[in-house]
Structure formats: structure tokens, C-alpha cells
Design a protein around this motif. Sequence first.
Motif, PDB file in Angstrom:
ATOM      1  N   LEU A 160       0.832  -1.206   0.000  1.00  0.00           N
ATOM      2  CA  LEU A 160       0.000   0.000   0.000  1.00  0.00           C
ATOM      3  C   LEU A 160       0.866   1.256   0.000  1.00  0.00           C
ATOM      4  O   LEU A 160       0.574   2.226  -0.711  1.00  0.00           O
ATOM      5  CB  LEU A 160      -0.940  -0.006   1.205  1.00  0.00           C
ATOM      6  CG  LEU A 160      -1.962  -1.152   1.244  1.00  0.00           C
ATOM      7  CD1 LEU A 160      -2.886  -0.996   2.435  1.00  0.00           C
ATOM      8  CD2 LEU A 160      -2.764  -1.213  -0.039  1.00  0.00           C
ATOM      9  N   ILE A 165      -0.611   4.913  -0.480  1.00  0.00           N
ATOM     10  CA  ILE A 165      -1.673   4.796   0.522  1.00  0.00           C
ATOM     11  C   ILE A 165      -1.031   4.585   1.886  1.00  0.00           C
ATOM     12  O   ILE A 165      -0.254   3.642   2.079  1.00  0.00           O
ATOM     13  CB  ILE A 165      -2.615   3.617   0.208  1.00  0.00           C
ATOM     14  CG1 ILE A 165      -3.253   3.787  -1.166  1.00  0.00           C
ATOM     15  CG2 ILE A 165      -3.695   3.482   1.282  1.00  0.00           C
ATOM     16  CD1 ILE A 165      -4.036   2.565  -1.623  1.00  0.00           C
ATOM     17  N   ARG A 166      -1.362   5.438   2.834  1.00  0.00           N
ATOM     18  CA  ARG A 166      -0.850   5.249   4.191  1.00  0.00           C
ATOM     19  C   ARG A 166      -1.718   4.209   4.901  1.00  0.00           C
ATOM     20  O   ARG A 166      -2.912   4.404   5.089  1.00  0.00           O
ATOM     21  CB  ARG A 166      -0.871   6.567   4.965  1.00  0.00           C
ATOM     22  CG  ARG A 166      -0.364   6.439   6.406  1.00  0.00           C
ATOM     23  CD  ARG A 166      -0.312   7.789   7.093  1.00  0.00           C
ATOM     24  NE  ARG A 166      -0.013   7.674   8.506  1.00  0.00           N
ATOM     25  CZ  ARG A 166       1.200   7.521   9.020  1.00  0.00           C
ATOM     26  NH1 ARG A 166       2.242   7.480   8.204  1.00  0.00           N
ATOM     27  NH2 ARG A 166       1.395   7.429  10.321  1.00  0.00           N
ATOM     28  N   PRO A 167      -1.131   3.068   5.302  1.00  0.00           N
ATOM     29  CA  PRO A 167      -1.955   1.995   5.855  1.00  0.00           C
ATOM     30  C   PRO A 167      -2.183   2.121   7.367  1.00  0.00           C
ATOM     31  O   PRO A 167      -1.352   2.643   8.103  1.00  0.00           O
ATOM     32  CB  PRO A 167      -1.138   0.745   5.543  1.00  0.00           C
ATOM     33  CG  PRO A 167       0.276   1.220   5.549  1.00  0.00           C
ATOM     34  CD  PRO A 167       0.260   2.641   5.063  1.00  0.00           C
ATOM     35  N   TYR A 362      -6.261  -1.122   6.425  1.00  0.00           N
ATOM     36  CA  TYR A 362      -7.188  -0.096   5.948  1.00  0.00           C
ATOM     37  C   TYR A 362      -6.402   1.123   5.475  1.00  0.00           C
ATOM     38  O   TYR A 362      -5.238   1.319   5.836  1.00  0.00           O
ATOM     39  CB  TYR A 362      -8.135   0.339   7.072  1.00  0.00           C
ATOM     40  CG  TYR A 362      -9.048  -0.756   7.561  1.00  0.00           C
ATOM     41  CD1 TYR A 362     -10.380  -0.807   7.164  1.00  0.00           C
ATOM     42  CD2 TYR A 362      -8.585  -1.744   8.426  1.00  0.00           C
ATOM     43  CE1 TYR A 362     -11.227  -1.814   7.610  1.00  0.00           C
ATOM     44  CE2 TYR A 362      -9.423  -2.756   8.885  1.00  0.00           C
ATOM     45  CZ  TYR A 362     -10.741  -2.783   8.474  1.00  0.00           C
ATOM     46  OH  TYR A 362     -11.579  -3.772   8.910  1.00  0.00           O
ATOM     47  N   ALA A 363      -7.057   1.950   4.668  1.00  0.00           N
ATOM     48  CA  ALA A 363      -6.486   3.245   4.315  1.00  0.00           C
ATOM     49  C   ALA A 363      -6.631   4.156   5.536  1.00  0.00           C
ATOM     50  O   ALA A 363      -7.726   4.309   6.083  1.00  0.00           O
ATOM     51  CB  ALA A 363      -7.217   3.838   3.114  1.00  0.00           C
ATOM     52  N   GLN A 366      -9.301   6.746   5.393  1.00  0.00           N
ATOM     53  CA  GLN A 366     -10.664   6.241   5.167  1.00  0.00           C
ATOM     54  C   GLN A 366     -10.869   5.036   6.085  1.00  0.00           C
ATOM     55  O   GLN A 366     -10.650   3.898   5.685  1.00  0.00           O
ATOM     56  CB  GLN A 366     -10.875   5.854   3.709  1.00  0.00           C
ATOM     57  CG  GLN A 366     -10.671   7.006   2.729  1.00  0.00           C
ATOM     58  CD  GLN A 366     -10.945   6.583   1.300  1.00  0.00           C
ATOM     59  OE1 GLN A 366     -12.063   6.203   0.946  1.00  0.00           O
ATOM     60  NE2 GLN A 366      -9.924   6.643   0.452  1.00  0.00           N
ATOM     61  N   LEU A 371      -8.487  -2.733   2.622  1.00  0.00           N
ATOM     62  CA  LEU A 371      -7.770  -2.973   1.373  1.00  0.00           C
ATOM     63  C   LEU A 371      -7.057  -4.314   1.335  1.00  0.00           C
ATOM     64  O   LEU A 371      -6.868  -4.874   0.267  1.00  0.00           O
ATOM     65  CB  LEU A 371      -6.761  -1.852   1.133  1.00  0.00           C
ATOM     66  CG  LEU A 371      -7.364  -0.449   0.961  1.00  0.00           C
ATOM     67  CD1 LEU A 371      -6.264   0.594   0.874  1.00  0.00           C
ATOM     68  CD2 LEU A 371      -8.253  -0.397  -0.268  1.00  0.00           C
ATOM     69  N   ILE A 402      -7.731  -1.078  -4.530  1.00  0.00           N
ATOM     70  CA  ILE A 402      -6.471  -0.377  -4.259  1.00  0.00           C
ATOM     71  C   ILE A 402      -6.200   0.657  -5.334  1.00  0.00           C
ATOM     72  O   ILE A 402      -5.743   1.774  -5.045  1.00  0.00           O
ATOM     73  CB  ILE A 402      -5.317  -1.389  -4.146  1.00  0.00           C
ATOM     74  CG1 ILE A 402      -5.464  -2.215  -2.869  1.00  0.00           C
ATOM     75  CG2 ILE A 402      -3.966  -0.687  -4.168  1.00  0.00           C
ATOM     76  CD1 ILE A 402      -4.378  -3.245  -2.676  1.00  0.00           C
ATOM     77  N   ALA A 405      -8.013   3.783  -4.637  1.00  0.00           N
ATOM     78  CA  ALA A 405      -7.512   4.529  -3.487  1.00  0.00           C
ATOM     79  C   ALA A 405      -6.091   5.042  -3.675  1.00  0.00           C
ATOM     80  O   ALA A 405      -5.632   5.902  -2.915  1.00  0.00           O
ATOM     81  CB  ALA A 405      -7.575   3.648  -2.238  1.00  0.00           C
TER      82      ALA A 405
END
Length: 490
Positions: A160, A165-167, A362-363, A366, A371, A402, A405
Motif C-alpha cells: 500500500l 496509501i498510508r496503511p 485499511y487506508a 478512510q 484494502l 487499491i 484509493a
Amino acid sequence: MTDTGALPSQREATTPVERLRGMQDAGPEAYRSRRTVLERLLDVLGRHGYQLIETPVLEPTELFLRKSGAERIAQMYAVTYRNREIALRPEHTASVLRYYVESLQTEPLPLRLAYAGPVFRYERPQAGRSRQFTEVGCELLGAPGPAGDAEVIHLAAEVLDAVGIRPRIVVGHVGIVLDFLSRLPLRQRVRDWLLWSMERLRKGQPVDLEPELAGLTGSGRLAELYQELGSSLRGVSGEQLERWVLAILQETGVQMAGGSRTPEEIVSGVLAKLNRSHDVDVVRRSFAFVRDLAAIHGPPDEAIPALRALIERHELDPSPIAQLETVLDLLVAYGIERDRIELSPGMARGLHYYTGVLFEVYAADQPSLQLCGGGRYDDLAQVLGARAPLPACGFSCGLERIAEAATLPPPAAPEVTLVAPAVPEALARAAEVAEALRTAGQVVELDVRGRSASANRRYARRRGIHRLVLVHADGEVQTEMLSGKGNDRE
């Protein structure tokens, strides 16, 4: 004479065939975006030593029935075809383990395997969820304990990060609830319902215990009588119990003759209901436990003390706590900040093959957008026929979700040159020019519709093509830059 009986009518032939509900098309732009994201994900997995494999889209239905869970089974596209039960795969893990059992049992461990391909689940279509999607993931076979768990969790977070995307990572351990339930005399259906309930309670969804209890014991005055009778006869067993039950039924006027069942069958049915009524207290206690476990959720420094207190109160095996703490330490060593990790020991994920650490990713911006997900499944290989136990864990993610996002810049469309014959007689020469440009590395379209030069210019502008190459009958080649930068004549 031609038989046209099987041909569609004119009306049928001209009516558009609609796309199946829950299935999605991907146009060129969406496909390029997904392809870019997929390449990033596979690059991360490859740099950790995972090798790509491909398994069949169609598998024996039994492969997914052995330990998939009721929810996943209900989602399968399964049919009987030529006396065989076959299904479109709803996930990859069972297929990868089937491949291991067939072909890889003599290979040295661990094995690191990755995959990317379509899966099919008959779910209710909604935003971000369709009935066919591309599943990307990996399986780490032969890695026991927290070292393997931490590797796959770290990988899920890293893929991610690779697409911007920051997980946010949520970690659980299904071994806690399995330990509790294994100590109780509960039927498998009840255990499944409790796991189903725990997962929904964890997500804040309401669960009503009473309908389940009604299914165990019946309802109304008859159920009360069964419970009273069961309480009075506890401790009595064998033939004496059967004689007592038979005498009570006869005394109360229950008709024992003339029906479809023998007296012995009637007594057996009553005893079964008595045994089921004994489950009520156990189910209530079990439900209270899964409710308390599902309520534990939050940062590790808050969740672990609460989890330790619950385990001590019920005298359960404390080793899952030690495993979770080791996984947390390893994730920090991988460079994942502790404040990006939450614990949720009430996680179940709906698949029966999980045995230990579970996780979802998750993101961060969000909170409800899941994800990735995965966990440990040490029993699955032997369930599918392996000769020896195989500790294993892995994760999967949905490529389409993904890609939506991801924060990567959209991939640029390829720069295209349109080659067109100025007159029909120049078509062969135009084909030669187009092929020479392709050999030089350009993306080239050849006009195959015989348009005029002005029509080709209009077409090129609508398609975003910036260069038009007109080939004349005498072999001359004229290049026009349609972006307004002028033109050349060679």
C-alpha cells in the motif's frame, strides 16, 4: 434447406445484451491505472523473494467446501457439469495449497508464492465491491510463529505504501476464541454462529442471541417443559433414562402407537431436545465471552491489558498474547510506527481455516476502507491432503479497490502516430512506413478505413493523436504535428 429454428429472431438479434449485474468493464484508462498499480504490488512481493504462480480459475467445488466458512460457501459460483461439481474460485489460498499438495511437498521450506488473477463471489453489488475482481496476494508456506506473521503483515502494509496509501493495520488472534470454544460441548453449527456473531459485534453490528436460542430449544410452553424435564433428569443416563422418559410420556398422554415413529424413536427425539436444552446456558456464556472479546479494540498499550485480564478470568492459554507482542515488536523493527497498529482480538474474518494471528489493513484516511486481509492457517494443508503439517500464513487484496484509493499520478496514454495513405494506391507503402516506425519503438496506428486527409486529421484530434504521417503514391512521406507545431515534408 437451412434450418433456422435455432437462430434468434430479428428483434432478439438487435436487442443489446446487457452486462451481468455485479460485473464491471475496465476501459483503457482504468486498465492502465490498474496495470500500473499491479506492477508496483508485484515489484514489492518480488523484492521479498515471492515467485508468481498461476492456478486454474475453475476448481473442484470440494476444494472450497472443506474449510471455507458458511459465508464464503454461500457466495460461490458452483455448478454440476458432466457429473462433476466445479466452481469458479472465490479466493486463491485454497488453490495455492492444493498446488502445494500436488507438486511442492518435497521442496525445501519456506516457500514464498505470489499470485494475481480474477476471483468470483456472488455478493450484493455495492460501491467498491463487485462479483468479479482481481485478487493479488502471497502465501508464506513453512514459516511458523510470529516471524512469518510479521513478514506478511509488513508486506501488506508495504504494497500500500508503494502506491501512495498510508496503511492502518488491525491485528487479531483467532486462537483465543478457538481455545475458549474448544473447552465447551457445542455443536459445530453453534460454534460457527458464535464466530459469525463475534465478527459482527466487532464491527458494531447488532446481533440478537434469542433467535439462536429458540432454534436450539424450540419456543413456548413445550420448550419450558423440556428445560424443566432436563433439569430434573440431569445425571441420569442409559437405559434407566430412556425408561423414565417413556413412562413420563405415557403418563402425560402422549400417543405412542399408530404414528410413523416407534416409541424408541420418539424417546430418542425427546432426549435430543433435552440435550439441546442443556446447551442454552453454555451458549449464553459463550456469547457473553465473544461479546467481551469483540469489545476489546484499540491501541496495543490499551488492548493488551484488557485482553490479558479476559484470558486470566477464563483461565485460557496466554500464549496468543505473547505471540501478538512479538509480532508488534517485529513490525516496529520493519519500520512500521506503533501508532499505525491497532489490536482487535475479536477478529474472525469468516474463513474456518484460520488458526492464529489475523489482520486487516485499511487506508488511514478512510477508516472503513479495508484494502488487505489475511492471517495464519496452519491446518489447511493437511485438510487438503498434505502428508505433514505445514505452518503457513498469507494475505490478499483487491486490485481494483487499491487502484481507486492509490495516489499515484495517472499513467500517461501512449503517444500515438497515425500513418495514412494519401491515396488508396499508397496503402502498401503506408504499411511499410508504419512497420518501420513500430520497429523504431513508436506506437503506430495505420488507417484501414480509407479516410481522406481531412477526415484523418479530425479522427486523430478526437483520439488525442498528435502526429499524422501521410504517405503519397510517389513514396513521399509528409509528417503533420496536429498540436499546432507545424508540419514537415520529407
